[in-house]
Design an enzyme around this catalytic site. Structure first.
Site, PDB file in Angstrom:
ATOM      1  N   GLY A 131       0.841  -1.211  -0.081  1.00 13.97           N
ATOM      2  CA  GLY A 131       0.093   0.151   0.030  1.00 13.97           C
ATOM      3  C   GLY A 131       0.927   1.300   0.010  1.00 13.97           C
ATOM      4  N   ASN A 132       0.440   2.396   0.263  1.00 18.16           N
ATOM      5  CA  ASN A 132       1.131   3.476   0.216  1.00 18.16           C
ATOM      6  C   ASN A 132       0.442   4.372   1.440  1.00 18.16           C
ATOM      7  OD1 ASN A 132      -0.782   5.351  -1.067  1.00 18.16           O
ATOM      8  ND2 ASN A 132      -0.485   3.805  -2.742  1.00 18.16           N
TER       9      ASN A 132
END
Ligand code: CTP
Length: 400
Positions: free
Chosen positions: A208-209
């Site tokens: 993810g980020n």
């Protein structure tokens, strides 16, 4: 613009309360129906006897009428109003509003308000400058309230500085402009992508980020406020859907976002691609949790679809597409390349080199780039940045 509008005018205990009578008169002259709500302290500065004939309605100040016990419903007022305007707003009332201290009729009405709220501060310059007042104003702004900046000039204390309640004419103009904007996007459907995407590695892990979705949600709120129908396609975020005509479609992976965008975009007039889409996903997703081992672990990744580029390919002449670029270096040339490669009408560039810009902050500093121009904006709250982007869409990209 104010004809027939229901406005709750909240008056708090400041010397500037005397200006509220004139403000009320102006609002009524513009055709607004105004209900005055006063704090007990406000009545020390101006009496209900002055205000109720001007508005044509009894002034509300207590939770119930002392003579017959009639209940004044702050909830009904919250539903009745098209806008609430608090002018003058003292430091004390601003503090109570920011922290939900509902100990008078005005604050309970504010907390019940479904309509947009406008706050016009009035106080001495040092009180206005104080970090707690500034923090409270920021809080109010982060809740979506509109702050009408006080003016600079002579104050009741005899000092000179910032803190004078804005002049009634200017406040009325502010409200008129607001209501004019509300109609600007009516009949338009806007697709907005938001947040990060999660690409599954196994049942408990993902790639993810740090995207918080704040910029996209501010944009969704702004487009809805201006009358658009919004389709918000959102990755996993910790945010409430803003008020208004917003259909939220929750997705997790880039593939799911792609599917949703391809389905919704053909019926939209605009796409604003704010999501931080993961560029890669694992080729294989383990169906059981991957256990610790002594060996190195390689996860082979394959590129995700470029959603912006895909929409750029199917975009018709009437549709507009705005992308985002968060860059760490060669910002301008990277953004210009993306603008061209993805067939966007404009790209909003934010650089991680700028303090207060990018992921997770409440603020952002952007440049908006099109094929013909680049506009640089200062660091602003994300809600104000959203306003700038929508203004750009309407004025420079000529959304019709
Ligand atoms: N975007 C998208 N789909 C992707 C990747 C990006 O729709 N798979 C969109 C973003 O929402 C943004 C724009 O494309 O509006 C630019 O995103 P960015 O991540 O900066 O561009 P990339 O093409 O992924 O380039 P890179 O990550 O290599 O800088």
């Amino acid at each position: 613009m104010l004809q027939g509008k229901h406005i709750v005018l909240g008056i708090t205990g400041s010397i500037a309360a005397y200006k509220a009578a004139y403000l009320l008169r102006l609002l009524v002259k513009k055709g607004a129906e105004v209900q005055v709500v006063m704090t007990p302290a406000a009545k020390e500065f101006i009496t209900p006897v002055t205000l109720s004939p001007l508005s044509g309605k009894p002034v509300v100040s207590e939770f119930f009428a002392a003579n017959d016990g009639q209940w004044h419903s702050h909830v009904d007022l919250g539903l009745w109003a098209d806008a609430m305007l608090i002018a003058p707003a003292t430091a004390a009332s601003i503090g109570k509003m920011a922290h939900g201290v509902a100990d008078n009729m005005l604050i309970t009405t504010y907390l019940s308000m479904k309509a947009p709220v406008f706050v016009s501060p009035a106080m001495d310059l040092d009180m206005y400058k104080h970090p707690s007042t500034q923090a409270n104003l920021k809080l109010l702004q982060s809740y979506g309230n509109h702050i009408i900046e006080p003016g600079f000039g002579e104050l009741a204390s005899g000092l000179e500085g910032k803190g004078r309640m804005e002049e009634p004419e200017a406040i009325v103009e502010y409200l008129e402009q607001y209501f004019a904007q509300v109609a600007e996007m009516s009949g338009k459907r806007v697709l907005i992508t938001a947040g990060p995407t999660y690409e599954k590695i196994d049942p408990v892990r993902f790639i993810g980020n740090y995207s918080s979705g704040k910029m996209a949600y501010a944009l969704a709120g702004e487009c809805a406020r201006r009358g658009a129908e919004v389709c918000l396609i959102s990755g996993p975020v910790q945010l409430e859907t803003p008020a208004g005509n917003i259909q939220r479609i929750d997705i997790e992976s880039a593939d799911e976002m792609y599917e949703a965008c391809m389905k919704e975009f053909p019926t939209c007039d605009v796409g604003i691609l704010c999501a931080a889409v993961a560029d890669f996903k694992p080729i294989c997703v383990a169906d059981q949790k991957i256990k610790r081992g002594a060996e190195d672990l390689c996860i082979q990744l394959t590129p995700n679809q470029d959603i912006a580029a895909a929409l750029g390919r199917i975009k018709t002449a009437d549709q507009k597409l705005i992308g985002f670029a968060l860059e760490t270096h060669n910002e301008m040339s990277n953004a210009q390349n993306k603008l061209q490669k993805k067939n966007l009408d404009a790209i909003v560039l934010n650089s991680l080199q700028d303090k207060g810009a990018g992921f997770r902050h409440d603020t952002n500093k952007v440049s908006i780039i099109s094929a013909t121009e680049t506009l640089d904006y200062p660091l602003k709250h994300k809600q104000e940045v959203a306003r700038d982007i929508v203004d750009y869409l309407l004025n420079n990209l000529h959304l019709n």
